[in-house]
Design a protein around this motif. Structure first.
Motif, PDB file in Angstrom:
ATOM      1  N   ALA A 178     -13.863 -70.791  11.853  1.00 12.74           N
ATOM      2  CA  ALA A 178     -12.948 -69.759  11.372  1.00 12.74           C
ATOM      3  C   ALA A 178     -11.733 -70.380  10.706  1.00 12.74           C
ATOM      4  O   ALA A 178     -11.410 -71.555  10.916  1.00 12.74           O
ATOM      5  N   GLY A 184     -11.241 -64.871  10.491  1.00 20.85           N
ATOM      6  CA  GLY A 184     -12.527 -65.543  10.442  1.00 20.85           C
ATOM      7  C   GLY A 184     -12.770 -66.244   9.114  1.00 20.85           C
ATOM      8  O   GLY A 184     -11.938 -66.226   8.205  1.00 20.85           O
ATOM      9  N   ASP A 225     -17.934 -69.674  13.963  1.00 19.19           N
ATOM     10  CA  ASP A 225     -17.506 -68.314  13.627  1.00 19.19           C
ATOM     11  C   ASP A 225     -18.569 -67.581  12.828  1.00 19.19           C
ATOM     12  O   ASP A 225     -18.886 -66.434  13.125  1.00 19.19           O
ATOM     13  N   LYS A 253     -15.288 -62.268  22.440  1.00 18.63           N
ATOM     14  CA  LYS A 253     -15.419 -62.717  21.052  1.00 18.63           C
ATOM     15  C   LYS A 253     -16.379 -61.822  20.275  1.00 18.63           C
ATOM     16  O   LYS A 253     -16.173 -61.546  19.093  1.00 18.63           O
TER      17      LYS A 253
END
Length: 737
Positions: A178, A184, A225, A253
């Motif tokens: 990210a 992100g 990510d 997450k």
């Protein structure tokens, strides 16, 4: 009959040795059954399902055939390629321009690049909804892990193989970290070589998805990510697909990534298992947030409100086919309708809840990979969006971006040409004007600082007032009696109220936050307009001279737009500027239309204050609702449970400092406005100094041939940009809701 080899290789993505170890069978047995599928008994099938941790029905899933979609962006891509090739012929000339002119050129051409991108379709839903199974079916191949247990632990972007940058070499997949904990990896920069190499964690064949995006690998690779995958699939010619982790797992997450995708998506497919269709309160909370935050499709008369959202009952065959679906849809629709807040709907869509629900009802569909009739209506509606609606919208936005690019860049080159013409024809007047600008620098800067102080005081006042307003509202309106009325209005059972009530109370805060900010923003807009007008008036005064009519051009609107874009936030100054006739186009393009469309902001000068504040409270609203719902579920309530639960909710909101969370959003918005103010003044003053430097360099030219060469250069550059290849297009821009 089970095609064991296909199931092992394509569905499970397992090599022979791994499969042998997992199912505890001899290699020779497996080879035999792969070559002789008719010899596989029910006992073997049962043992396989037990060892693999899947239901037996999953063993018999048909090979996906893929959704056939027309290559609807072939014409747009061709136009973009023509323009790229055309501009390439002047690359060396542009590279030798002053840096400020190169940046100006690149900034507006980036708008063209953004609007040539295909739309993004996000697949969302709880962890067991069958998202990866649907994607594999749409792709026509087994791409993603689709076991029943939660598997995907990263955002996976699927793009067509033709989109793959040449510098990726033979790799099919790249895995990225990210930008930061709050931001992100940015998919719009997939073709930015430096950005991608800086964020790359690994690359390789499609098999590395199993290594990096499997739930089991989350602890091993916590900084993963996103991944981007390039495939030869028909549907990817018409859109990019985003596969998200399922929310509602024990991994925070996953919910964060799912929320983040709403802001990046042009359309959302929300899946929920048909045999438990919106039985879980978390599903209702999340779909409500999706509806409230998803951007709208503007300009296209064939696209009524909510055309870009699909609420899908997945695994539809499990409920007995089409005869049971109407009842399932009604349950889902009723549950969602009960959760939608009248206040939030009015604020976000300017519709009554009753009118809004007429647009929601047709957006329910079924899906089953094994039965075409159960997915046909969904696929037809998706095809309509991908083949008819989005292409018209993208064409309109692309043509508008090219218009903006030509208008602004031609204007910039024309102003440069005029400087040299004035130097040639009216040197004394030009020198006098330069001197006036030079001597007026300090007074201009001081005036800017006075305006900054004036607006900063207003911003500080609005922060205090808005925080006080929402606090006063909470004291008067968020009471035990009001919460009890919510329970009764929604006809909750005790168990329903435990899970959903926190979300409903959060909606009250969200609606009030939006109302307060909209009101303050409407009062702030005239002050912002005074600021912009003051900047422009001061420069015009400095440019006036006693004789003649010549002025040294300074692009104040472009400078303001650049300052707002550099701030990197959307605050009150950007909101005000985007709705001003003489600044709106600049601001919208400088900000990046992809950011604005994610907030539902139209790029045709129709942006409203509501558009900028409507999405501010959504993420914290859902976070509060999910966390509080889990807390209340374990509480035992007796007797007057409604009153007891109302007291519990208010106590928990105080303990979790919910009011402070929304007050922080007020601070964030107005602090963002202050950041915009600082950035605009800094950028304008920097551009002013650069303008003086360039004027001085021009006036230092004494060679007539050199001056003529510059006049010729900028005239040619104007003609060059005007001559960018365009095709006649018909834009459908009426009928937007």
């Amino acid at each position: 009959m089970l095609d064991l080899k296909y199931f092992r290789e394509q569905h499970l993505k397992m090599g022979m040795e791994e499969f042998v170890n997992v199912v505890a069978m001899d290699r020779e047995q497996i080879v035999f059954f792969e070559n002789n599928p008719d010899k596989i008994t029910m006992e073997i099938l049962f043992n396989l399902s037990q060892k693999l941790g899947i239901e037996m029905t999953e063993l018999f899933q048909k090979k996906p055939v893929g959704l056939e979609v027309d290559d609807v962006y072939q014409n747009l891509k061709s136009q973009k390629k023509e323009i790229d090739n055309f501009i390439e012929t002047k690359t060396e000339v542009i590279r030798h321009l002053p840096q400020s002119e190169q940046s100006y050129f690149s900034k507006y051409y980036n708008g063209v690049r953004l609007e040539s991108a295909k739309p993004k379709v996000a697949i969302l839903g709880p962890s067991d909804a069958g998202k990866s199974t649907m994607i594999n079916s749409l792709m026509g191949r087994e791409v993603l892990l689709s076991q029943w247990t939660p598997t995907t632990s990263a955002t996976v972007y699927l793009k067509h193989i033709s989109d793959k940058p040449a510098w990726m070499g033979v790799d099919e997949v790249w895995v990225f970290k990210a930008d930061s904990t709050s931001q992100g990896w940015e998919p719009d920069r997939y073709d930015d070589k430096e950005y991608c190499f800086n964020h790359k964690l690994d690359g390789g064949s499609i098999d590395i998805l199993r290594e990096y995006t499997n739930r089991e690998s989350l602890k091993k690779y916590p900084n993963v990510d996103s991944a981007v995958v390039y495939l030869d699939a028909s549907i990817l010619k018409a859109c990019d697909i985003i596969d998200l982790p399922g929310f509602g797992t024990d991994t925070q997450k996953d919910t964060l990534l799912a929320q983040r995708a709403i802001g990046k998506a042009d359309a959302v497919v929300f899946l929920c298992q048909s045999n438990a269709f919106f039985n879980k309160e978390d599903d209702l909370i999340f779909i409500k947030t999706v509806i409230q935050q998803l951007g709208r499709i503007d300009y296209i008369k064939e696209a009524p409100l909510l055309s870009n959202i699909f609420v899908v009952a997945s695994q539809a065959k499990a409920v007995g086919g089409k005869s049971s679906l109407s009842n399932i849809y009604e349950r889902g629709y009723t549950g969602i309708a009960n959760q939608l807040s009248e206040e939030v709907i009015k604020s976000n869509f300017n519709l009554s809840k009753q009118d809004f629900l007429t647009y929601l009802k047709p957006r329910f569909f079924s899906y089953a990979t094994e039965e075409e009739s159960l997915r046909l209506e969904f696929e037809q509606s998706l095809l309509n969006l991908l083949e008819k609606v989005f292409p018209k919208q993208k064409d309109f936005m692309f043509q508008q971006a090219v218009d903006q690019f030509q208008e602004q860049v031609v204007g910039m080159f024309k102003s440069k040409e005029q400087v040299y013409i004035d130097t040639r024809d009216n040197r004394k007047e030009t020198e006098a004007q330069y001197q006036r600008l030079y001597e007026g620098k300090e007074s201009f800067f001081k005036s800017n600082q006075r305006e900054k102080e004036r607006l900063s005081q207003i911003i500080d006042l609005y922060i205090r007032e808005d925080r006080a307003k929402i606090k006063s509202w909470e004291d008067q309106s968020v009471t035990i009696d009001r919460v009890i009325r919510l329970i009764e209005e929604k006809r909750y059972s005790q168990e329903q109220a435990k899970k959903l009530l926190a979300s409903n109370v959060s909606d009250l805060y969200y609606a009030k936050l939006t109302e307060v900010l909209k009101d303050s923003l409407s009062r702030f807009k005239p002050e912002a307009e005074k600021f912009y007008e003051k900047l422009q008036t001061n420069l015009e005064d400095l440019s006036k001279i006693e004789r003649g009519h010549s002025k040294l051009p300074f692009d104040i609107k472009g400078s303001i737009a650049g300052g707002l874009a550099s701030a990197g936030v959307l605050g009150g100054l950007g909101a005000a500027a985007a709705t001003m006739g003489n600044l709106g186009g600049y601001i919208l393009l400088a900000k990046g239309v992809s950011i604005l469309s994610a907030l539902g902001i139209s790029v045709g000068g129709t942006a409203t204050a509501a558009s900028f504040v409507a999405a501010i409270g959504g993420p914290i609203t859902i976070g509060i609702a999910l966390a509080a719902g889990v807390f209340f579920l374990v509480k035992k309530l007796f007797g007057n449970w409604k009153k007891d639960l109302a007291e519990l909710v208010l106590k928990q909101f105080q303990k979790d400092k919910v009011l402070e969370s929304y007050q922080r959003k007020i601070n964030d918005f107005w602090n963002g406005t202050q950041k915009e103010l600082d950035s605009v003044i800094s950028t304008v003053e920097k551009d002013y100094l650069n303008h003086l430097t360039e004027l001085k360099q021009t006036l230092d030219m004494t060679n007539p041939e050199e001056i003529e060469a510059k006049i010729y250069l900028y005239k040619e550059l104007q003609n060059f940009v005007k001559a960018i290849p365009r095709r006649d297009q018909q834009h459908v821009i009426t009928g937007a809701i």
